[in-house]
Scaffold this active site. Structure first.
Site, mmCIF file in Angstrom:
data_model
loop_
_atom_site.group_PDB
_atom_site.id
_atom_site.type_symbol
_atom_site.label_atom_id
_atom_site.label_comp_id
_atom_site.label_asym_id
_atom_site.label_seq_id
_atom_site.Cartn_x
_atom_site.Cartn_y
_atom_site.Cartn_z
ATOM 1 N N ASP A 54 -2.375 -2.881 0.156
ATOM 2 C CA ASP A 54 -1.630 -2.087 0.941
ATOM 3 C C ASP A 54 -1.640 -0.774 0.226
ATOM 4 O OD1 ASP A 54 0.752 -0.979 2.284
ATOM 5 O OD2 ASP A 54 1.267 -3.150 2.739
ATOM 6 N N ARG B 184 4.997 -7.727 3.056
ATOM 7 C CA ARG B 184 6.077 -6.959 3.736
ATOM 8 C C ARG B 184 6.564 -7.951 4.960
ATOM 9 N NH1 ARG B 184 3.044 -3.259 6.997
ATOM 10 N NH2 ARG B 184 1.080 -4.198 6.374
#
Length: 295
Positions: free
Chosen positions: A38, A172
């Protein structure tokens, strides 16, 4: 230069950016990553160099380790701190509720990939569609959380935690799911990858460090291909079969049934030859090379 560098990716850099940066630094084009990290996360990103790019596919499935922070009370469209707040909750939760809820997210679980991800839908990345305000139907995926520990809880609003998980796990989304489960929303406010397979953060190298090294020093920090694949079981072939082995000939071998159909690091004469599998044919065991990787 052939092997893998344990690169420390800083926050804000994409995995593709990391590859391009190392290409310029090492003055070589043949570099690839072993799965994206990410952009808003930092930490371990193994980068394959030279002939090491041929083993990238075998590193993709390695387990990942993270230290993350979950902030409660808010939900964002990206499920992290970079997104737009779309929901707010003033509900208070207790430490016991946090501990109890997070304990449910261990083992085999189903996770819906987020719209803000690099997965593709009809050839287009989901985050590109999300930026256009579009949402498409996604299929939940089975992932595995091997271990999860709460490191600290601050005012029952911020939870620092450690997670060891399978490939394809979105931290997430894990934060978003836990927040929803608690009934108070939540988003990932921090993420550090501390491990990817056998590569650990304490052994990683920043671009600032790498850029100061000379050629010989760079060779010293490159992990050989077979060492990078230590999560794959070793299999040794008798020396007299060496010439056939390196030419990819399917060989009859003496082994056990439990060795069948799993990837093996194949050695002969103490030389790492490549990756192979044991197959069964007419009640006999054979070694079939998946990829010969001899330098």
């Amino acid at each position: 230069m052939n092997g893998v560098i344990n690169f420390f990716k800083p926050r804000g850099m994409t995995s593709h950016d990391a590859v391009n940066l190392l290409r310029r630094t090492l003055k070589t084009k043949k570099i690839g990553h072993t799965g994206t990290l990410d952009p808003n996360a930092s930490g371990v990103l193994p980068l394959c160099i030279g002939k090491g790019t041929r083993i990238a596919e075998y590193l993709l499935d390695s387990n990942k380790e993270y230290i993350g922070e979950l902030t409660l009370g808010y939900r964002t469209d990206t499920q992290d701190g970079d997104g737009k707040v779309i929901s707010i909750s003033n509900k208070s939760v207790t430490e016991n509720e946090i501990i109890s809820t997070m304990s449910k997210y261990i083992g085999d679980i189903s996770q819906l990939p987020p719209m803000y991800s690099a997965l593709k839908h009809k050839g287009k990345k989901l985050y590109e569609l999300a930026r256009e305000g579009k949402t498409v139907e996604r299929t939940p995926r089975s992932i595995k959380i091997y271990d999860q520990k709460i490191l600290s809880i601050e005012d029952c609003k911020k939870i620092l935690f450690y997670t060891s998980c399978s490939r394809g796990t979105y931290i997430r989304t894990l934060c978003d799911d836990i927040g929803m489960d608690l009934g108070t929303y939540g988003y990932m406010s921090y993420l550090l990858r501390v491990g990817a397979g056998s590569f650990k953060i304490e052994d990683s190298y920043s671009i600032e460090y790498i850029s100061k090294l000379n050629h010989e020093e760079i060779l010293q920090i490159i992990t050989p291909m077979d060492k990078a694949l230590e999560h794959i079981e070793r299999f040794t072939v008798p020396e007299y079969l060496y010439s056939k082995l390196i030419n990819g000939v399917v060989l009859q071998v003496d082994t056990e049934e439990n060795m069948m159909n799993k990837l093996l690091r194949v050695y002969c004469k103490d030389i790492f030859v490549g990756i192979g599998k044991i197959i069964l044919d007419d009640s006999k065991f054979y070694l079939k090379m998946d990829k010969v990787l001899m330098i």
